[in-house]
Design a protein around this motif. Structure first.
Motif, PDB file in Angstrom:
ATOM      1  N   THR A  33       5.625  70.193  29.013  1.00 55.79           N
ATOM      2  CA  THR A  33       4.241  70.650  29.042  1.00 55.79           C
ATOM      3  C   THR A  33       3.827  71.108  27.658  1.00 55.79           C
ATOM      4  OG1 THR A  33       4.849  72.933  29.566  1.00 55.79           O
ATOM      5  CG2 THR A  33       4.548  71.416  31.423  1.00 55.79           C
ATOM      6  N   TYR A  34       2.531  71.214  27.446  1.00 58.94           N
ATOM      7  CA  TYR A  34       2.040  71.629  26.125  1.00 58.94           C
ATOM      8  C   TYR A  34       2.576  73.006  25.763  1.00 58.94           C
ATOM      9  CZ  TYR A  34      -1.191  73.086  22.443  1.00 58.94           C
ATOM     10  OH  TYR A  34      -1.717  73.547  21.265  1.00 58.94           O
ATOM     11  N   LEU A  35       2.562  73.935  26.706  1.00 58.71           N
ATOM     12  CA  LEU A  35       3.029  75.290  26.427  1.00 58.71           C
ATOM     13  C   LEU A  35       4.509  75.306  26.071  1.00 58.71           C
ATOM     14  CD1 LEU A  35       2.552  78.321  26.354  1.00 58.71           C
ATOM     15  CD2 LEU A  35       2.994  78.394  28.820  1.00 58.71           C
ATOM     16  N   LYS A  36       5.328  74.544  26.799  1.00 59.92           N
ATOM     17  CA  LYS A  36       6.765  74.525  26.513  1.00 59.92           C
ATOM     18  C   LYS A  36       7.044  73.870  25.163  1.00 59.92           C
ATOM     19  CE  LYS A  36       7.858  76.466  30.382  1.00 59.92           C
ATOM     20  NZ  LYS A  36       8.288  77.884  30.376  1.00 59.92           N
ATOM     21  N   LEU A  37       6.269  72.878  24.802  1.00 56.24           N
ATOM     22  CA  LEU A  37       6.453  72.256  23.487  1.00 56.24           C
ATOM     23  C   LEU A  37       6.144  73.248  22.370  1.00 56.24           C
ATOM     24  CD1 LEU A  37       4.936  68.697  24.022  1.00 56.24           C
ATOM     25  CD2 LEU A  37       7.347  69.342  23.969  1.00 56.24           C
ATOM     26  N   MET A  38       5.108  74.044  22.555  1.00 56.33           N
ATOM     27  CA  MET A  38       4.778  75.055  21.550  1.00 56.33           C
ATOM     28  C   MET A  38       5.911  76.076  21.415  1.00 56.33           C
ATOM     29  SD  MET A  38       1.848  74.269  20.217  1.00 56.33           S
ATOM     30  CE  MET A  38       2.355  72.564  20.402  1.00 56.33           C
ATOM     31  N   ILE A  39       6.506  76.467  22.530  1.00 53.94           N
ATOM     32  CA  ILE A  39       7.627  77.417  22.479  1.00 53.94           C
ATOM     33  C   ILE A  39       8.810  76.791  21.756  1.00 53.94           C
ATOM     34  CG2 ILE A  39       9.291  78.670  23.896  1.00 53.94           C
ATOM     35  CD1 ILE A  39       7.116  78.976  26.007  1.00 53.94           C
ATOM     36  N   ARG A  40       9.060  75.522  22.021  1.00 51.67           N
ATOM     37  CA  ARG A  40      10.170  74.827  21.369  1.00 51.67           C
ATOM     38  C   ARG A  40       9.985  74.793  19.852  1.00 51.67           C
ATOM     39  NH1 ARG A  40      12.934  69.313  22.321  1.00 51.67           N
ATOM     40  NH2 ARG A  40      12.152  69.456  24.432  1.00 51.67           N
ATOM     41  N   TRP A  41       8.792  74.463  19.411  1.00 51.31           N
ATOM     42  CA  TRP A  41       8.553  74.298  17.972  1.00 51.31           C
ATOM     43  C   TRP A  41       8.438  75.627  17.234  1.00 51.31           C
ATOM     44  CZ3 TRP A  41       4.375  70.385  19.690  1.00 51.31           C
ATOM     45  CH2 TRP A  41       4.980  69.160  19.994  1.00 51.31           C
ATOM     46  N   LYS A  42       8.316  76.726  17.973  1.00 49.12           N
ATOM     47  CA  LYS A  42       8.259  78.025  17.321  1.00 49.12           C
ATOM     48  C   LYS A  42       9.623  78.473  16.797  1.00 49.12           C
ATOM     49  CE  LYS A  42       4.195  80.111  19.488  1.00 49.12           C
ATOM     50  NZ  LYS A  42       3.703  81.176  20.414  1.00 49.12           N
ATOM     51  N   ALA A  60      11.835  64.976  17.709  1.00 51.48           N
ATOM     52  CA  ALA A  60      11.668  64.600  16.302  1.00 51.48           C
ATOM     53  C   ALA A  60      10.587  65.414  15.609  1.00 51.48           C
ATOM     54  CB  ALA A  60      11.338  63.107  16.192  1.00 51.48           C
ATOM     55  N   ALA A  61       9.587  65.877  16.371  1.00 49.60           N
ATOM     56  CA  ALA A  61       8.441  66.558  15.776  1.00 49.60           C
ATOM     57  C   ALA A  61       8.752  68.020  15.484  1.00 49.60           C
ATOM     58  CB  ALA A  61       7.237  66.438  16.699  1.00 49.60           C
ATOM     59  N   ARG A  62       7.930  68.582  14.614  1.00 49.23           N
ATOM     60  CA  ARG A  62       7.999  70.004  14.301  1.00 49.23           C
ATOM     61  C   ARG A  62       6.665  70.690  14.515  1.00 49.23           C
ATOM     62  NH1 ARG A  62      11.215  68.799   8.639  1.00 49.23           N
ATOM     63  NH2 ARG A  62      13.176  68.099   9.591  1.00 49.23           N
ATOM     64  N   SER A  63       5.683  69.918  14.951  1.00 49.85           N
ATOM     65  CA  SER A  63       4.354  70.456  15.214  1.00 49.85           C
ATOM     66  C   SER A  63       3.625  69.511  16.166  1.00 49.85           C
ATOM     67  CB  SER A  63       3.563  70.618  13.911  1.00 49.85           C
ATOM     68  OG  SER A  63       3.304  69.346  13.334  1.00 49.85           O
ATOM     69  N   TRP A  64       2.452  69.960  16.649  1.00 49.22           N
ATOM     70  CA  TRP A  64       1.660  69.143  17.565  1.00 49.22           C
ATOM     71  C   TRP A  64       1.180  67.862  16.889  1.00 49.22           C
ATOM     72  CZ3 TRP A  64       0.732  68.131  22.368  1.00 49.22           C
ATOM     73  CH2 TRP A  64      -0.448  67.497  22.753  1.00 49.22           C
ATOM     74  N   ASP A  65       0.748  67.949  15.642  1.00 50.35           N
ATOM     75  CA  ASP A  65       0.264  66.767  14.927  1.00 50.35           C
ATOM     76  C   ASP A  65       1.380  65.740  14.744  1.00 50.35           C
ATOM     77  OD1 ASP A  65      -2.286  67.800  14.762  1.00 50.35           O
ATOM     78  OD2 ASP A  65      -1.956  68.723  12.796  1.00 50.35           O
TER      79      ASP A  65
END
Length: 515
Positions: free
Chosen positions: A295-304, A234-239
């Motif tokens: 993981t945090y890194l994989k989430l960042m890749i997903r949202w990019k 559902a999210a598009r960013s870490w926040d």
């Protein structure tokens, strides 16, 4: 595979009656040892399920005793080492099990498998008489146990199989045994497997549910995995991710490094008694312990991955997003010069997991549990071997992810609003089921049998849900993965052969057995 200190307790359990009726031990016997004399080390039977294991334990521990290794785990404040934490114990245990469809192996065949495991892990290599002492015990038709004391017989030095990645080495030995004996081929050690709840977590969930303290007996690890996966989709960013987790009553603990850089995170659910210790402290689970793509890194890749514009209606998503993705999977090859081969298909496969979560949020309450099971079953089919996520996202996979994101966001922010009519839900269910069928066929073509099996199982579950949703729907609407695979092979037979790219086979390792 476990580590510990008490070799006597381990051998006594393996030669004992078992802990429950479901895991009752029968015909307990030693079938392989470090000195190739299992008949000498077979414990004397004292009665029904009672054996004198003292002599066997003493023989196993002899090198450790000479080296001064303690029998029990030392206290933290009494450990003389330079590190504050007591290291792992010297007792190494590994269990190996047959697939239910496999023929039962003989003691001699199991002995070959055990010897290969110990050789690959470095515990007792072939032609190394000074290796560690070990014993293999069988107390059931379908599985065996290896118990080893990680102290060399010749030098008294400790052996550290984890430094040699013992999990992977054991997996390689199991793969070789499958090929040698024609056993069921299961998943390779490609890091795509979903972490399973431990036995303690399952028992704790069942116990609290039976006592009326929880509404479900689902293990806390599985519950948190769904919450975190839904928030990630559902999210598009870490926040936004933190915001959606807060809406799900999940508490996040962020791990930071120098200058405030985020290194990782862990989550807990303070409202769930299964997520607390006996003393009442919260139990936190790191994202990687819930799923390799969380993981945090994989989430960042997903949202990019860039968002796209998709229809707002469910029917529009079916017609303009899901069905084109299914057609893209069916065609397999690049559509134009901007497409990048298998990465586009990998992106579709991973985004389909988010679309299955979207099905959960638009479904009626009586279908939610079945759809959650389908989503959990599919998980491994959506991950890329070794790297988990594709390196780049094609337009069609971005459309699919954006559509799922749109449906899940609307449901989380306004749960009372109906997101789809019954007809729209059926249309979306059929389209996603057809897409999963093509993904199963794609995995089969690339010899990723476990991923294909997960996708086929998911497809079958979606067929059953669709058949139960409406009586006038024909189950043949969803083409079976087998039919899709046959059609693909006929199409490939008409096309000119495609040359394999260098390194292509290494990106998709042959599947094997994982235990």
């Amino acid at each position: 595979m476990t580590r510990g200190w008490n070799v006597y307790g381990l051998i006594r359990y393996l030669m004992g009656p078992g802990s429950t009726e479901q895991s009752a031990h029968t015909d307990q016997h030693v079938f392989a040892t470090w000195d190739s004399r299992p008949e000498v080390h077979q414990p004397e039977q004292l009665g029904t399920d009672r054996f004198d294991v003292g002599a066997l334990v003493a023989a196993l521990r002899a090198p450790a005793a000479l080296a001064g290794v303690p029998k029990r785990r030392p206290r933290e404040d009494g450990w003389p080492g330079t590190v504050s934490r007591v290291p792992k114990g010297p007792v190494w245990q590994c269990s190996l099990r047959n697939h239910p469809d496999d023929p039962l192996l003989t003691d001699e065949q199991w002995a070959e498998v055990v010897a290969d495991v110990l050789h690959r892990t470095g515990i007792a290599e072939h032609d190394d008489p000074g290796g560690c002492r070990w014993v293999a015990i069988r107390h059931a038709p379908d599985h065996v146990h290896i118990a080893a004391v990680l102290v060399r017989q010749d030098t008294g030095e400790l052996v550290h199989p984890h430094r040699n990645y013992d999990f992977r080495r054991v997996k390689e030995a199991c793969n070789a045994a499958e090929d040698r004996y024609g056993l069921t081929s299961t998943g390779a050690a490609d890091r795509t497997a979903t972490p399973r709840p431990t036995r303690a977590e399952n028992k704790k969930a069942s116990r609290l549910h039976a006592a009326g303290q929880r509404r479900t007996d689902v293990a806390i690890r599985n519950k948190l995995r769904r919450q975190v996966s839904s928030a990630a989709a559902a999210a598009r960013s870490w926040d936004e991710f933190l915001e959606y987790l807060a809406l799900a009553n999940a508490t996040v603990r962020v791990r930071q490094g120098h200058h405030g850089r985020i290194l990782g995170y862990s989550v807990t659910d303070a409202s769930d008694p299964a997520c607390r210790t006996a003393s009442g402290d919260p139990l936190y689970f790191a994202g990687g312990k819930l799923g390799p793509d969380l993981t945090y890194l994989k989430l960042m890749i997903r949202w990019k991955s860039e968002e796209t514009t998709v229809p707002a209606s469910v029917q529009g998503i079916v017609d303009e997003v899901v069905l084109p993705a299914r057609e893209r999977m069916r065609l397999r090859g690049p559509l134009n010069k901007t497409e990048f081969g298998q990465e586009a298909l990998q992106g579709i496969a991973h985004a389909t997991g988010d679309m299955l979560l979207a099905l959960v949020v638009v479904a009626d309450a009586d279908r939610v549990a079945l759809l959650i099971d389908a989503w959990e079953t599919y998980a491994r089919a959506g991950r890329v071997p070794e790297q988990i996520l594709p390196r780049r996202w094609a337009a069609v996979s971005r459309d699919l992810r954006t559509a799922a994101n749109q449906l899940i966001r609307a449901s989380v922010r306004n749960p009372a609003r109906q997101r789809a009519t019954p007809c729209q839900f059926i249309a979306l269910l059929i389209a996603v089921g057809a897409l999963v069928a093509e993904i199963a066929a794609w995995h089969e073509v690339h010899q990723r049998h476990v991923a294909a099996r997960h996708a086929r199982a998911t497809h079958g579950m979606l067929v059953q849900i669709a058949a139960g949703q409406t009586n006038h729907m024909e189950s043949s609407v969803l083409a079976s993965p087998t039919a899709a695979t046959s059609k693909l092979r006929r199409e490939l037979a008409k096309r000119p052969p495609v040359r394999a790219l260098p390194g292509h086979r290494s990106a998709y390792p042959k599947s094997g057995r994982a235990h």
